[in-house]
Enzyme design. Structure first.
Site, PDB file in Angstrom:
ATOM      1  N   GLY A  98      -0.242   4.095  -4.481  1.00 37.50           N
ATOM      2  CA  GLY A  98      -1.104   3.071  -5.056  1.00 37.50           C
ATOM      3  C   GLY A  98      -0.363   2.014  -5.854  1.00 37.50           C
ATOM      4  O   GLY A  98       0.863   2.062  -6.029  1.00 37.50           O
ATOM      5  N   LYS A 108       0.546   4.526   3.934  1.00 33.12           N
ATOM      6  CA  LYS A 108       0.900   3.828   2.692  1.00 33.12           C
ATOM      7  C   LYS A 108       2.179   4.407   2.090  1.00 33.12           C
ATOM      8  O   LYS A 108       2.980   3.678   1.499  1.00 33.12           O
ATOM      9  CB  LYS A 108      -0.249   3.902   1.693  1.00 33.12           C
ATOM     10  N   ASP A 148      -2.612  16.241  -1.202  1.00 34.48           N
ATOM     11  CA  ASP A 148      -3.873  15.867  -1.828  1.00 34.48           C
ATOM     12  C   ASP A 148      -4.024  16.679  -3.105  1.00 34.48           C
ATOM     13  O   ASP A 148      -3.781  17.891  -3.092  1.00 34.48           O
ATOM     14  CB  ASP A 148      -5.020  16.174  -0.853  1.00 34.48           C
ATOM     15  N   LYS A 180     -11.469   5.406  -6.756  1.00 38.52           N
ATOM     16  CA  LYS A 180     -11.626   4.362  -7.759  1.00 38.52           C
ATOM     17  C   LYS A 180     -12.729   3.342  -7.452  1.00 38.52           C
ATOM     18  O   LYS A 180     -13.060   2.523  -8.293  1.00 38.52           O
ATOM     19  CB  LYS A 180     -10.301   3.618  -7.939  1.00 38.52           C
ATOM     20  N   SER A 240      -6.610   6.993 -17.059  1.00 35.22           N
ATOM     21  CA  SER A 240      -8.060   6.933 -17.101  1.00 35.22           C
ATOM     22  C   SER A 240      -8.509   5.500 -16.873  1.00 35.22           C
ATOM     23  O   SER A 240      -7.812   4.725 -16.215  1.00 35.22           O
ATOM     24  CB  SER A 240      -8.573   7.484 -18.432  1.00 35.22           C
ATOM     25  N   LYS A 250     -13.876   2.441 -18.203  1.00 36.53           N
ATOM     26  CA  LYS A 250     -15.235   2.831 -17.823  1.00 36.53           C
ATOM     27  C   LYS A 250     -15.579   4.245 -18.278  1.00 36.53           C
ATOM     28  O   LYS A 250     -16.730   4.666 -18.226  1.00 36.53           O
ATOM     29  CB  LYS A 250     -15.416   2.686 -16.321  1.00 36.53           C
ATOM     30  N   TYR A 269     -18.611   6.983 -11.210  1.00 36.31           N
ATOM     31  CA  TYR A 269     -17.156   6.854 -11.342  1.00 36.31           C
ATOM     32  C   TYR A 269     -16.731   7.004 -12.804  1.00 36.31           C
ATOM     33  O   TYR A 269     -15.842   7.788 -13.134  1.00 36.31           O
ATOM     34  CB  TYR A 269     -16.684   5.503 -10.796  1.00 36.31           C
TER      35      TYR A 269
END
Length: 161
Positions: free
Chosen positions: A13, A41, A60, A84, A123, A126, A134
């Site tokens: 990511g 990726k 995972d 996300k 984190s 939100k 989420y």
């Protein structure tokens, strides 16, 4: 931190790519393990860094056994793996819980078992006043992560988020 081994979950990511670059440029790590489930990726990351210290691990965070293997010999962990997208978490809450909450718990347990020195959880803003599934999942994950310090008494592992 020089000579240390790092494992970054969510390793393919945005955050992990930029943090990997920072580690390579500023800390002289022994190795950086990029742990993620997207093999395409991860292949992009391998090509991007082209550095023998960057190791690609397909896995995972839902798989506790795979995490135990990946964490052998690791000094520092950054847990950036998560679902996300708010819309995905709203429409598929079971998947959100499985990854964001239970997956985070798996990472914490594996860190304790491996004797990782420091483990950091990413984190979100939100989580402080969750209005979505989420945000609620990240709040639970953050609380689980920080509570893992209770179980680290006598162990080298310290958790922060």
């Amino acid at each position: 931190m020089g000579g240390s081994t790092f494992l970054l979950t969510g390793g393919s990511g945005f955050f992990a790519r930029h943090f990997t670059r920072y580690l390579l440029d500023h800390t002289n790590p022994h190795s950086i393990r990029l742990f993620a489930r997207s093999e395409s990726k991860l292949a992009e990351c391998e090509a991007l860094f082209h550095d023998h210290r960057v190791r690609i691990l397909v896995g995972d965070i839902r798989d506790g056994d795979r995490l135990k293997t990946a964490l052998r010999g690791v000094d520092f962990v950054v847990n950036a793996a998560a679902l996300k997208r708010v819309d995905t978490c709203e429409s598929q809450p079971q998947e959100c819980v499985a990854t964001n909450v239970l997956g985070t718990q798996n990472v914490a347990v594996a860190c304790l078992g491996a004797g990782v020195q420091r483990a950091v959880f990413l984190s979100t803003d939100k989580a402080c006043d969750p209005q979505t599934f989420y945000g609620a999942s990240k709040l639970l994950a953050e609380r689980l992560w920080n509570a893992s310090n209770v179980y680290s008494a006598g162990l080298p592992t310290r958790f922060a988020s």
